[in-house]
Design a protein around this motif. Structure first.
Motif, mmCIF file in Angstrom:
data_model
loop_
_atom_site.group_PDB
_atom_site.id
_atom_site.type_symbol
_atom_site.label_atom_id
_atom_site.label_comp_id
_atom_site.label_asym_id
_atom_site.label_seq_id
_atom_site.Cartn_x
_atom_site.Cartn_y
_atom_site.Cartn_z
ATOM 1 N N SER A 205 0.826 -1.206 0.000
ATOM 2 C CA SER A 205 0.000 0.000 0.000
ATOM 3 C C SER A 205 0.860 1.256 0.000
ATOM 4 O O SER A 205 0.373 2.341 -0.277
ATOM 5 N N VAL A 206 2.155 1.122 0.335
ATOM 6 C CA VAL A 206 3.066 2.258 0.206
ATOM 7 C C VAL A 206 3.369 2.435 -1.276
ATOM 8 O O VAL A 206 3.821 1.510 -1.934
ATOM 9 N N PRO A 207 3.107 3.606 -1.849
ATOM 10 C CA PRO A 207 3.246 3.775 -3.297
ATOM 11 C C PRO A 207 4.696 3.783 -3.756
ATOM 12 O O PRO A 207 5.608 4.066 -2.987
ATOM 13 N N GLU A 208 4.886 3.456 -5.020
ATOM 14 C CA GLU A 208 6.202 3.620 -5.614
ATOM 15 C C GLU A 208 6.526 5.105 -5.685
ATOM 16 O O GLU A 208 5.710 5.917 -6.114
ATOM 17 N N PRO A 209 7.715 5.510 -5.235
ATOM 18 C CA PRO A 209 8.037 6.947 -5.234
ATOM 19 C C PRO A 209 8.203 7.491 -6.636
ATOM 20 O O PRO A 209 8.635 6.795 -7.541
ATOM 21 N N LEU A 210 7.846 8.754 -6.798
ATOM 22 C CA LEU A 210 8.019 9.430 -8.073
ATOM 23 C C LEU A 210 9.360 10.152 -8.141
ATOM 24 O O LEU A 210 9.731 10.687 -9.176
ATOM 25 N N ARG A 224 12.774 1.568 11.217
ATOM 26 C CA ARG A 224 12.503 2.094 12.556
ATOM 27 C C ARG A 224 11.012 2.323 12.776
ATOM 28 O O ARG A 224 10.619 3.211 13.534
ATOM 29 N N LEU A 225 10.182 1.515 12.160
ATOM 30 C CA LEU A 225 8.737 1.729 12.258
ATOM 31 C C LEU A 225 8.206 1.510 13.666
ATOM 32 O O LEU A 225 7.150 2.041 14.028
ATOM 33 N N GLY A 226 8.912 0.718 14.464
ATOM 34 C CA GLY A 226 8.482 0.502 15.840
ATOM 35 C C GLY A 226 8.840 1.629 16.779
ATOM 36 O O GLY A 226 8.431 1.632 17.943
ATOM 37 N N GLU A 227 9.598 2.601 16.279
ATOM 38 C CA GLU A 227 10.026 3.739 17.086
ATOM 39 C C GLU A 227 9.159 4.963 16.768
ATOM 40 O O GLU A 227 8.477 5.006 15.740
ATOM 41 N N PRO A 228 9.206 5.984 17.630
ATOM 42 C CA PRO A 228 8.483 7.228 17.317
ATOM 43 C C PRO A 228 9.029 7.857 16.035
ATOM 44 O O PRO A 228 10.246 8.006 15.875
ATOM 45 N N LEU A 229 8.151 8.207 15.125
ATOM 46 C CA LEU A 229 8.539 8.850 13.869
ATOM 47 C C LEU A 229 7.611 10.040 13.643
ATOM 48 O O LEU A 229 6.468 9.894 13.219
ATOM 49 N N THR A 230 8.107 11.212 13.956
ATOM 50 C CA THR A 230 7.331 12.434 13.768
ATOM 51 C C THR A 230 7.842 13.175 12.538
ATOM 52 O O THR A 230 8.898 12.840 11.983
ATOM 53 N N VAL A 261 4.088 7.004 6.612
ATOM 54 C CA VAL A 261 4.530 6.210 7.753
ATOM 55 C C VAL A 261 3.418 5.262 8.204
ATOM 56 O O VAL A 261 3.664 4.082 8.499
ATOM 57 N N MET A 262 2.193 5.762 8.258
ATOM 58 C CA MET A 262 1.085 4.915 8.682
ATOM 59 C C MET A 262 0.903 3.731 7.733
ATOM 60 O O MET A 262 0.716 2.574 8.171
ATOM 61 N N ARG A 263 0.967 3.982 6.429
ATOM 62 C CA ARG A 263 0.806 2.887 5.470
ATOM 63 C C ARG A 263 1.973 1.913 5.544
ATOM 64 O O ARG A 263 1.788 0.701 5.380
ATOM 65 N N ALA A 264 3.164 2.417 5.793
ATOM 66 C CA ALA A 264 4.314 1.527 5.964
ATOM 67 C C ALA A 264 4.125 0.643 7.197
ATOM 68 O O ALA A 264 4.460 -0.551 7.185
ATOM 69 N N ALA A 284 0.924 -4.686 17.125
ATOM 70 C CA ALA A 284 0.704 -3.239 17.240
ATOM 71 C C ALA A 284 1.917 -2.560 17.851
ATOM 72 O O ALA A 284 2.340 -1.482 17.405
ATOM 73 N N THR A 285 2.501 -3.185 18.855
ATOM 74 C CA THR A 285 3.718 -2.641 19.468
ATOM 75 C C THR A 285 4.888 -2.696 18.494
ATOM 76 O O THR A 285 5.657 -1.733 18.355
ATOM 77 N N ASP A 286 5.020 -3.816 17.784
ATOM 78 C CA ASP A 286 6.134 -4.000 16.852
ATOM 79 C C ASP A 286 6.164 -2.927 15.764
ATOM 80 O O ASP A 286 7.234 -2.519 15.317
ATOM 81 N N VAL A 287 4.977 -2.510 15.308
ATOM 82 C CA VAL A 287 4.918 -1.581 14.177
ATOM 83 C C VAL A 287 4.729 -0.131 14.609
ATOM 84 O O VAL A 287 4.536 0.745 13.763
ATOM 85 N N GLY A 288 4.766 0.119 15.913
ATOM 86 C CA GLY A 288 4.707 1.491 16.390
ATOM 87 C C GLY A 288 3.322 2.071 16.547
ATOM 88 O O GLY A 288 3.176 3.294 16.646
#
Length: 318
Positions: A205-210, A224-230, A261-264, A284-288
């Protein structure tokens, strides 16, 4: 049931027709004592039709079958975005609809149905691989790329080939009731009703980048998806201001940084549901995402199904 009450079904086989798409309505509605349908396979003219995937079809009927039918199926076909079906086919579909027949497209058959103009202003779907092409070719269609099928009354569309089964069972429920639909589902060894939409079947669901300006930042975040990502954390990693990062990130991916980030995170959750026995709370914990409730909320919003249902669908032999 008397012959006068038979429902007449035409399956329109176009050049490049996909074999599974043709076979589904032909098998579901084939004439038998328990099923009040008569099925005719047809093409632009009687005779041999070159199909896709190495198969061809010998159809006994031409476009006159569309004038006979109460229900017309348009199976998917190869290269639907290249050109419309012949004008005679498009005209016959419009005439059948004007006469009161229902038109039901399976997968890329939606392109042929859209060519009639009958989907303009209406909701429709098609195979996820072709949603952008359909939107570009027919911008007046209200495309819903997540659902398995769409019923707009006299025009119906479905997603990939297997969604044609869902569409056929839906039509049976409306025509003959739940018992008949469930009986057909058991005969097909298929689920009477599948939950969720086709987004759960898209590879990522994460799109191919342009663009590649922030490729390194995206790769860094994926580990680092399990960590805080702001937004601030991501912008700092990219060595630009949050405002610049956000604007250019949307230009590259089509999503804001936090949407991406959410889709990742949901993609990673999908992989863990398929390949591990970890609980929804653990994943849920594993993916942040913190809690199972939070994961369920975003999973439903993005994929149209629940983590548990997704796991049942994509886990074999359990």
């Amino acid at each position: 049931m008397s012959a006068s009450r038979l429902r007449r079904v035409a399956v329109l086989v176009l050049e490049g027709a996909k074999p599974l798409d043709v076979g589904i309505p032909a098998q579901v509605f084939t004439t038998r004592a328990s099923m009040p349908y008569e099925v005719r396979l047809c093409g632009g003219a009687p005779g041999l039709v070159s199909g896709g995937d190495g198969l061809s079809y010998h159809v006994a009927h031409g476009l006159e079958a569309l004038a006979w039918a109460d229900l017309v199926f348009i199976p998917g076909y190869r290269f639907p975005d290249r050109e419309d079906p012949p004008p005679a086919v498009v005209q016959a579909l419009v005439a059948a609809h004007d006469r009161g027949a229902r038109l039901a497209a399976i997968s890329t058959g939606a392109f042929a149905l859209a060519a009639t103009g009958l989907l303009d202003g209406r909701r429709a779907t098609t195979h996820w691989h072709y949603t952008r092409a359909l939107a570009a070719k027919h911008p007046l269609v209200r495309l819903d790329e997540n659902v398995l099928f769409v019923d707009e009354g006299s025009v119906l569309t479905s997603a990939g080939a297997a969604s044609g089964i869902d569409l056929c069972l839906h039509i049976l429920r409306g025509d003959l009731g739940v018992a008949a639909s469930n009986h057909a589902a058991r005969r097909l060894v298929a689920a009477p009703y599948r939950s969720g939409g086709q987004a759960q079947y898209v590879p990522r669901s994460v799109p191919e980048p342009l663009g590649e300006r922030f490729a390194a930042t995206r790769e860094w975040a994926l580990h680092r998806l399990g960590e805080p990502l702001t937004l601030d954390i991501l912008a700092r990693q990219a060595a630009v201001s949050p405002r610049t990062f956000s604007r250019r990130f949307v230009e590259e991916t089509g999503y804001t940084p936090m949407q991406w980030v959410m889709r990742a995170r949901i993609d990673l959750a999908r992989e863990l549901l398929e390949r591990s026995e970890r609980s929804v709370e653990q994943i849920a914990t594993d993916v942040g995402l913190g809690t199972g409730a939070n994961l369920r909320t975003h999973f439903q919003r993005i994929l149209g199904t629940t983590p548990s249902e997704y796991r049942r669908t994509f886990t074999r032999g359990e």
